[in-house]
Design a protein around this motif. Structure first.
Motif, PDB file in Angstrom:
ATOM      1  N   THR A 171     -41.065   6.877 -45.811  1.00 35.11           N
ATOM      2  CA  THR A 171     -40.296   7.264 -44.590  1.00 35.11           C
ATOM      3  C   THR A 171     -38.880   7.869 -44.767  1.00 35.11           C
ATOM      4  OG1 THR A 171     -39.429   5.345 -43.654  1.00 35.11           O
ATOM      5  CG2 THR A 171     -41.947   6.015 -42.982  1.00 35.11           C
ATOM      6  N   ILE A 172     -38.486   7.681 -46.059  1.00 33.56           N
ATOM      7  CA  ILE A 172     -37.174   7.915 -46.688  1.00 33.56           C
ATOM      8  C   ILE A 172     -37.206   9.159 -47.269  1.00 33.56           C
ATOM      9  CG2 ILE A 172     -35.054   7.377 -48.173  1.00 33.56           C
ATOM     10  CD1 ILE A 172     -36.049   4.279 -47.712  1.00 33.56           C
ATOM     11  N   PHE A 173     -36.449  10.218 -46.967  1.00 35.55           N
ATOM     12  CA  PHE A 173     -36.640  11.590 -47.550  1.00 35.55           C
ATOM     13  C   PHE A 173     -35.153  11.990 -48.318  1.00 35.55           C
ATOM     14  CE2 PHE A 173     -39.456  11.666 -43.764  1.00 35.55           C
ATOM     15  CZ  PHE A 173     -40.601  12.089 -44.603  1.00 35.55           C
ATOM     16  N   ILE A 174     -35.416  12.577 -49.421  1.00 35.88           N
ATOM     17  CA  ILE A 174     -34.264  12.748 -50.218  1.00 35.88           C
ATOM     18  C   ILE A 174     -34.333  14.249 -50.536  1.00 35.88           C
ATOM     19  CG2 ILE A 174     -33.388  12.376 -52.671  1.00 35.88           C
ATOM     20  CD1 ILE A 174     -35.428   9.707 -51.523  1.00 35.88           C
ATOM     21  N   ASP A 175     -33.135  14.932 -50.498  1.00 31.90           N
ATOM     22  CA  ASP A 175     -33.308  16.308 -50.679  1.00 31.90           C
ATOM     23  C   ASP A 175     -32.377  16.650 -52.166  1.00 31.90           C
ATOM     24  OD1 ASP A 175     -34.364  17.214 -48.127  1.00 31.90           O
ATOM     25  OD2 ASP A 175     -32.236  16.713 -47.436  1.00 31.90           O
ATOM     26  N   GLY A 176     -32.969  17.725 -52.733  1.00 34.75           N
ATOM     27  CA  GLY A 176     -32.245  18.213 -54.098  1.00 34.75           C
ATOM     28  C   GLY A 176     -32.376  19.642 -53.871  1.00 34.75           C
ATOM     29  N   GLU A 177     -31.370  20.327 -54.473  1.00 35.63           N
ATOM     30  CA  GLU A 177     -31.497  21.690 -54.569  1.00 35.63           C
ATOM     31  C   GLU A 177     -30.629  22.185 -55.683  1.00 35.63           C
ATOM     32  OE1 GLU A 177     -27.058  22.973 -52.274  1.00 35.63           O
ATOM     33  OE2 GLU A 177     -28.587  22.153 -51.071  1.00 35.63           O
ATOM     34  N   ALA A 178     -30.741  23.524 -56.009  1.00 34.66           N
ATOM     35  CA  ALA A 178     -30.203  24.322 -57.117  1.00 34.66           C
ATOM     36  C   ALA A 178     -30.051  25.629 -56.771  1.00 34.66           C
ATOM     37  CB  ALA A 178     -31.247  23.985 -58.349  1.00 34.66           C
ATOM     38  N   GLY A 179     -29.153  26.250 -57.649  1.00 35.75           N
ATOM     39  CA  GLY A 179     -28.714  27.696 -57.369  1.00 35.75           C
ATOM     40  C   GLY A 179     -28.087  27.951 -56.212  1.00 35.75           C
ATOM     41  N   ASN A 180     -27.019  26.781 -55.864  1.00 40.53           N
ATOM     42  CA  ASN A 180     -26.173  26.895 -54.565  1.00 40.53           C
ATOM     43  C   ASN A 180     -27.042  27.098 -53.380  1.00 40.53           C
ATOM     44  OD1 ASN A 180     -23.620  26.878 -56.092  1.00 40.53           O
ATOM     45  ND2 ASN A 180     -24.100  29.133 -56.474  1.00 40.53           N
ATOM     46  N   GLY A 181     -28.176  26.245 -53.601  1.00 42.64           N
ATOM     47  CA  GLY A 181     -29.141  26.153 -52.321  1.00 42.64           C
ATOM     48  C   GLY A 181     -30.183  27.143 -52.334  1.00 42.64           C
ATOM     49  N   LYS A 182     -30.211  27.920 -53.107  1.00 42.19           N
ATOM     50  CA  LYS A 182     -31.373  28.901 -53.172  1.00 42.19           C
ATOM     51  C   LYS A 182     -32.692  28.274 -53.424  1.00 42.19           C
ATOM     52  CE  LYS A 182     -28.516  32.695 -54.909  1.00 42.19           C
ATOM     53  NZ  LYS A 182     -28.037  33.403 -55.989  1.00 42.19           N
ATOM     54  N   VAL A 183     -32.675  26.876 -54.007  1.00 47.65           N
ATOM     55  CA  VAL A 183     -34.035  26.255 -54.083  1.00 47.65           C
ATOM     56  C   VAL A 183     -33.413  25.007 -53.465  1.00 47.65           C
ATOM     57  CG1 VAL A 183     -35.912  25.193 -55.797  1.00 47.65           C
ATOM     58  CG2 VAL A 183     -34.951  27.593 -56.041  1.00 47.65           C
ATOM     59  N   LYS A 184     -34.347  24.594 -52.464  1.00 51.14           N
ATOM     60  CA  LYS A 184     -34.189  23.148 -51.925  1.00 51.14           C
ATOM     61  C   LYS A 184     -35.759  22.407 -51.956  1.00 51.14           C
ATOM     62  CE  LYS A 184     -30.925  24.917 -49.056  1.00 51.14           C
ATOM     63  NZ  LYS A 184     -30.551  25.062 -47.423  1.00 51.14           N
ATOM     64  N   VAL A 185     -35.533  21.141 -52.395  1.00 50.38           N
ATOM     65  CA  VAL A 185     -37.044  20.325 -52.362  1.00 50.38           C
ATOM     66  C   VAL A 185     -36.547  19.084 -51.482  1.00 50.38           C
ATOM     67  CG1 VAL A 185     -37.801  21.259 -54.737  1.00 50.38           C
ATOM     68  CG2 VAL A 185     -36.269  19.291 -54.637  1.00 50.38           C
ATOM     69  N   THR A 186     -37.809  18.501 -50.761  1.00 46.67           N
ATOM     70  CA  THR A 186     -37.475  17.276 -50.233  1.00 46.67           C
ATOM     71  C   THR A 186     -38.753  16.504 -50.630  1.00 46.67           C
ATOM     72  OG1 THR A 186     -36.673  18.309 -48.288  1.00 46.67           O
ATOM     73  CG2 THR A 186     -37.706  16.117 -47.927  1.00 46.67           C
ATOM     74  N   VAL A 187     -38.228  15.047 -51.227  1.00 45.35           N
ATOM     75  CA  VAL A 187     -39.162  14.388 -51.614  1.00 45.35           C
ATOM     76  C   VAL A 187     -38.862  12.787 -50.895  1.00 45.35           C
ATOM     77  CG1 VAL A 187     -39.258  15.229 -54.035  1.00 45.35           C
ATOM     78  CG2 VAL A 187     -37.650  13.333 -53.389  1.00 45.35           C
ATOM     79  N   THR A 188     -39.987  12.205 -50.969  1.00 48.03           N
ATOM     80  CA  THR A 188     -39.841  10.645 -50.486  1.00 48.03           C
ATOM     81  C   THR A 188     -39.356   9.715 -51.502  1.00 48.03           C
ATOM     82  OG1 THR A 188     -42.070   9.858 -51.130  1.00 48.03           O
ATOM     83  CG2 THR A 188     -41.932  11.131 -48.868  1.00 48.03           C
ATOM     84  N   ALA A 189     -38.926   8.532 -50.931  1.00 46.62           N
ATOM     85  CA  ALA A 189     -38.433   7.663 -51.975  1.00 46.62           C
ATOM     86  C   ALA A 189     -39.612   6.913 -52.844  1.00 46.62           C
ATOM     87  CB  ALA A 189     -37.599   6.425 -51.353  1.00 46.62           C
TER      88      ALA A 189
END
Length: 106
Positions: free
Chosen positions: A28-46
């Motif tokens: 239930t814990i979501f972590i965001d990662g991004e690259a390219g100044n936010g052009k690519v965003k991902v969300t994963v769980t812990a």
């Protein structure tokens, strides 16, 4: 002697239950990662399950998308790994019986 052994076994079972509950909570814990100044965003769980990938329409170059995607995923997964390790170690330490000479979680 057997009372102590029984107590230790109960503590070990309690520790296992805490660890399992923590694993469920990590979903239930979501972590965001991004690259390219936010052009690519991902969300994963812990627990390191990918839940979402967002790619800006601005990106059209396949190699650029792949590079940004790898960067974003690796950032998010690194954070997820750190959170997971910390949470599971805490759950294990809290539930472990005090066995002399067995200071596994210092």
């Amino acid at each position: 002697m057997f009372g102590n052994l029984s107590n230790m076994m109960g503590k070990l079972k309690e520790a296992q239950e805490k660890i399992e509950a923590t694993k469920e909570r990590l979903n239930t814990i979501f972590i965001d990662g991004e690259a390219g100044n936010g052009k690519v965003k991902v969300t994963v769980t812990a627990n390191r399950l990918v839940k979402n990938i967002s790619i800006s329409d601005e990106l059209t170059d396949k190699e650029e998308i792949e590079d940004y995607l790898l960067l974003a995923l690796n950032k998010a997964l690194e954070k997820a790994h750190s959170i997971s390790e910390t949470e599971l170690a805490a759950a294990a330490k809290d539930g472990m019986p005090n066995i002399p000479g067995m200071d596994m979680f210092k």
